[in-house]
Design a protein around this motif. Structure first.
Motif, PDB file in Angstrom:
ATOM      1  N   ALA A 142       1.095  -1.172   0.074  1.00 16.32           N
ATOM      2  CA  ALA A 142       0.066  -0.110  -0.024  1.00 16.32           C
ATOM      3  C   ALA A 142       0.728   1.422   0.220  1.00 16.32           C
ATOM      4  O   ALA A 142       1.956   1.184   0.486  1.00 16.32           O
ATOM      5  CB  ALA A 142      -0.984   0.050   1.389  1.00 16.32           C
ATOM      6  N   TYR A 143       0.631   2.395  -0.628  1.00 19.60           N
ATOM      7  CA  TYR A 143       1.174   3.673  -0.462  1.00 19.60           C
ATOM      8  C   TYR A 143       0.131   4.622   0.226  1.00 19.60           C
ATOM      9  O   TYR A 143      -1.183   4.581   0.059  1.00 19.60           O
ATOM     10  CB  TYR A 143       1.462   4.151  -1.907  1.00 19.60           C
ATOM     11  CG  TYR A 143       0.121   4.130  -2.853  1.00 19.60           C
ATOM     12  CD1 TYR A 143      -0.161   5.799  -2.853  1.00 19.60           C
ATOM     13  CD2 TYR A 143      -0.366   3.511  -3.735  1.00 19.60           C
ATOM     14  CE1 TYR A 143      -1.399   5.966  -3.974  1.00 19.60           C
ATOM     15  CE2 TYR A 143      -1.329   3.768  -4.489  1.00 19.60           C
ATOM     16  CZ  TYR A 143      -1.610   4.825  -4.651  1.00 19.60           C
ATOM     17  OH  TYR A 143      -2.844   5.398  -5.378  1.00 19.60           O
ATOM     18  N   TYR A 144       0.637   5.743   0.693  1.00 18.23           N
ATOM     19  CA  TYR A 144       0.005   6.670   1.513  1.00 18.23           C
ATOM     20  C   TYR A 144       0.703   8.141   1.032  1.00 18.23           C
ATOM     21  O   TYR A 144       1.903   8.186   0.954  1.00 18.23           O
ATOM     22  CB  TYR A 144       0.104   6.467   2.940  1.00 18.23           C
ATOM     23  CG  TYR A 144      -0.402   5.430   3.345  1.00 18.23           C
ATOM     24  CD1 TYR A 144      -1.739   5.145   4.207  1.00 18.23           C
ATOM     25  CD2 TYR A 144       0.428   4.241   3.528  1.00 18.23           C
ATOM     26  CE1 TYR A 144      -2.079   4.039   4.615  1.00 18.23           C
ATOM     27  CE2 TYR A 144       0.074   3.178   3.991  1.00 18.23           C
ATOM     28  CZ  TYR A 144      -1.319   3.084   4.503  1.00 18.23           C
ATOM     29  OH  TYR A 144      -1.526   1.830   5.150  1.00 18.23           O
ATOM     30  N   VAL A 145      -0.326   9.115   0.528  1.00 18.38           N
ATOM     31  CA  VAL A 145       0.441  10.405   0.146  1.00 18.38           C
ATOM     32  C   VAL A 145      -0.249  11.064   0.808  1.00 18.38           C
ATOM     33  O   VAL A 145      -1.559  11.636   1.250  1.00 18.38           O
ATOM     34  CB  VAL A 145      -0.128  10.639  -1.364  1.00 18.38           C
ATOM     35  CG1 VAL A 145       0.378  11.865  -1.965  1.00 18.38           C
ATOM     36  CG2 VAL A 145       0.333   9.599  -2.243  1.00 18.38           C
ATOM     37  N   TRP A 146       0.564  12.230   1.612  1.00 18.13           N
ATOM     38  CA  TRP A 146       0.348  13.303   2.578  1.00 18.13           C
ATOM     39  C   TRP A 146       1.355  14.566   2.701  1.00 18.13           C
ATOM     40  O   TRP A 146       2.483  14.118   2.295  1.00 18.13           O
ATOM     41  CB  TRP A 146       0.056  12.556   3.941  1.00 18.13           C
ATOM     42  CG  TRP A 146       1.367  12.028   4.580  1.00 18.13           C
ATOM     43  CD1 TRP A 146       1.678  10.699   4.010  1.00 18.13           C
ATOM     44  CD2 TRP A 146       2.246  12.427   5.581  1.00 18.13           C
ATOM     45  NE1 TRP A 146       2.949  10.348   4.806  1.00 18.13           N
ATOM     46  CE2 TRP A 146       2.914  11.464   5.698  1.00 18.13           C
ATOM     47  CE3 TRP A 146       2.223  13.441   6.389  1.00 18.13           C
ATOM     48  CZ2 TRP A 146       4.033  11.340   6.613  1.00 18.13           C
ATOM     49  CZ3 TRP A 146       3.204  13.617   7.288  1.00 18.13           C
ATOM     50  CH2 TRP A 146       4.138  12.661   7.513  1.00 18.13           C
TER      51      TRP A 146
END
Length: 329
Positions: A142-146
C-alpha cells in the motif's frame, strides 16, 4: 479535515484510541503494522501537537494498493490539483519516501517519479530545505500520500535533557502505559528506568505514583534531570532491581519497564530476567499488571509465571520487539 498520523508499527490501535478520546475524531482507520492512521477530525492541525502516540502528522491526500511504481505515480497524479493548491510561485516543494517491505524499486525511485510530476506541473523542487514536503510512503503493498504539517517529530519530547544510550521511544512508553490500563492513585514500578521515560509518559495517562529504579548511578541522575525538566515527581532509587524486594514491601499495582536485552549489557540476560520476575512477584499487589517490551521475549517468558494477556509485536529502529501484557502471579 483528514489527517495522516504516523506511529511505531504495531501501535496503530493505540493511536485510534487516543484520537477518538482526545480529538473526538469522527473516523479513524488503519492497517496493522502499517504505522499509519488516517483520521477525520474537525480540529486545526495545532491540536494534533498534543498527541503522544504519534510521531509525525500531516494532511492526508490519498492511499491505495499498487502492483507497480506506475500505480503510485497515477495515485499522486490524481491528487495533484490538491497538492498545487498549497503551492504558490515562490514556494518550493520536496518529495520524501519512507518505504517498508520488499519492492522492485527504491525510495529514491519513488521520489524521482513523483518529483518529475511536480516539475511537469511547474512546481519548483528543492532537495535541501523545501517549503512544502510531499510524503509518498510505501508500506507493504500500500502507498500513502500526505503533506507534512510539522517537521519536528513529536517523539522528540522537550523533557529529554538526559539521553540514555538505549533510550526507549516515548511513543512506545506512552502506548505501554495505556495498554496497562493505569488508573489514578495506583503505584507504577519501572525496574529498569534509564532516563525515566516510562514514568514521564505514564503521568499523562493517569495520576500515578512512580517508582523508578536503576542500577547505574548516571542513569538515576539522568532520570532526575528529565523529571525536573518536565516538572514531574517520582521516587527514584539507585538500586539493583533484582534485590529490590529487600528494600520495599509489596506496593506495585503495575510494572512497566524496558529491560536490557543483551547488546550492551555484560551480565547474563537469563539471570537478569529471572531476577526481575522474582522481584515483581515479591513486590506485586493483588492483580498487579505487567507491560514489558523486549526483543528477547522468549527469554522473559521462560521465567514469567503469571497470566499472559497479549504478546504484541512492534517494529522500530530495524528491530522487531514484543510488548508482553499480563498479570503478575
Amino acid at each position: 479535515m483528514r489527517y495522516l498520523l504516523t506511529t511505531v508499527q504495531g501501535l496503530e490501535d493505540v493511536v485510534v484510541e487516543e484520537v477518538v478520546e482526545r480529538l473526538g475524531a469522527s473516523s479513524a482507520r488503519s492497517a496493522y503494522m502499517s504505522g499509519r492512521v488516517v483520521v477525520e477530525a474537525d480540529v486545526a492541525p495545532s491540536a494534533l501537537l498534543a498527541l503522544r502516540s504519534v510521531e509525525r502528522f500531516g494532511v492526508f491526500l490519498t492511499s491505495g494498493a499498487f502492483s507497480a511504481l506506475g500505480d503510485i505515480a497515477d495515485g499522486v497524479r490524481a491528487v495533484l490539483p490538491e497538492v498545487l493548491s498549497y503551492v504558490s510561485p515562490h514556494v518550493t516543494a520536496g518529495v520524501a519516501c519512507e518505504r517498508a517491505g520488499s519492492h522492485p524499486f527504491t525510495s529514491r525511485d519513488v521520489e524521482s517519479a513523483v518529483g518529475s510530476l511536480l516539475k511537469e506541473a511547474g512546481v519548483a523542487i528543492s532537495l535541501v530545505d523545501p517549503d512544502i514536503e510531499l510524503n509518498v510512503d510505501v508500506i507493504g503493498d500500500a502507498y500513502y500520500v500526505w503533506l507534512t504539517s510539522a517537521r519536528r517529530s513529536l517523539k522528540d519530547r522537550p523533557y529529554r535533557r538526559y539521553q540514555h544510550y538505549a533510550s526507549l521511544n516515548p511513543v512506545v512508553a506512552y502506548a505501554m502505559a495505556r495498554l496497562a490500563r493505569l488508573r489514578d492513585g495506583e503505584t507504577l514500578c519501572d525496574l529498569t528506568c534509564g532516563g525515566g521515560t516510562i514514568c514521564l509518559e505514564a503521568s499523562s495517562v493517569a495520576r500515578v505514583r512512580c517508582i523508578c529504579v536503576d542500577v547505574a548511578l548516571r542513569h538515576v541522575k539522568g532520570a532526575l534531570e528529565n523529571l525536573s525538566a518536565a516538572g514531574a515527581d517520582a521516587d527514584v532509587l539507585w538500586f539493583d532491581s533484582t534485590k529490590l524486594h529487600r528494600a520495599l514491601r509489596p506496593v506495585c499495582d503495575a510494572f512497566i519497564f524496558n529491560p536490557p536485552y543483551g547488546v550492551r549489557i555484560p551480565a547474563d540476560i537469563h539471570e537478569l530476567y529471572r531476577g526481575l520476575v522474582r522481584t515483581m512477584e515479591l513486590l506485586a499487589r493483588p492483580g498487579a499488571r505487567l507491560a514489558v517490551v523486549t526483543p528477547r521475549w522468549r527469554a522473559f517468558l521462560r521465567y514469567f509465571r503469571g497470566e499472559i494477556l497479549e504478546r504484541r509485536v512492534i517494529y522500530q529502529g530495524g528491530i522487531y520487539s514484543s510488548i508482553i501484557l499480563g498479570r503478575v502471579k
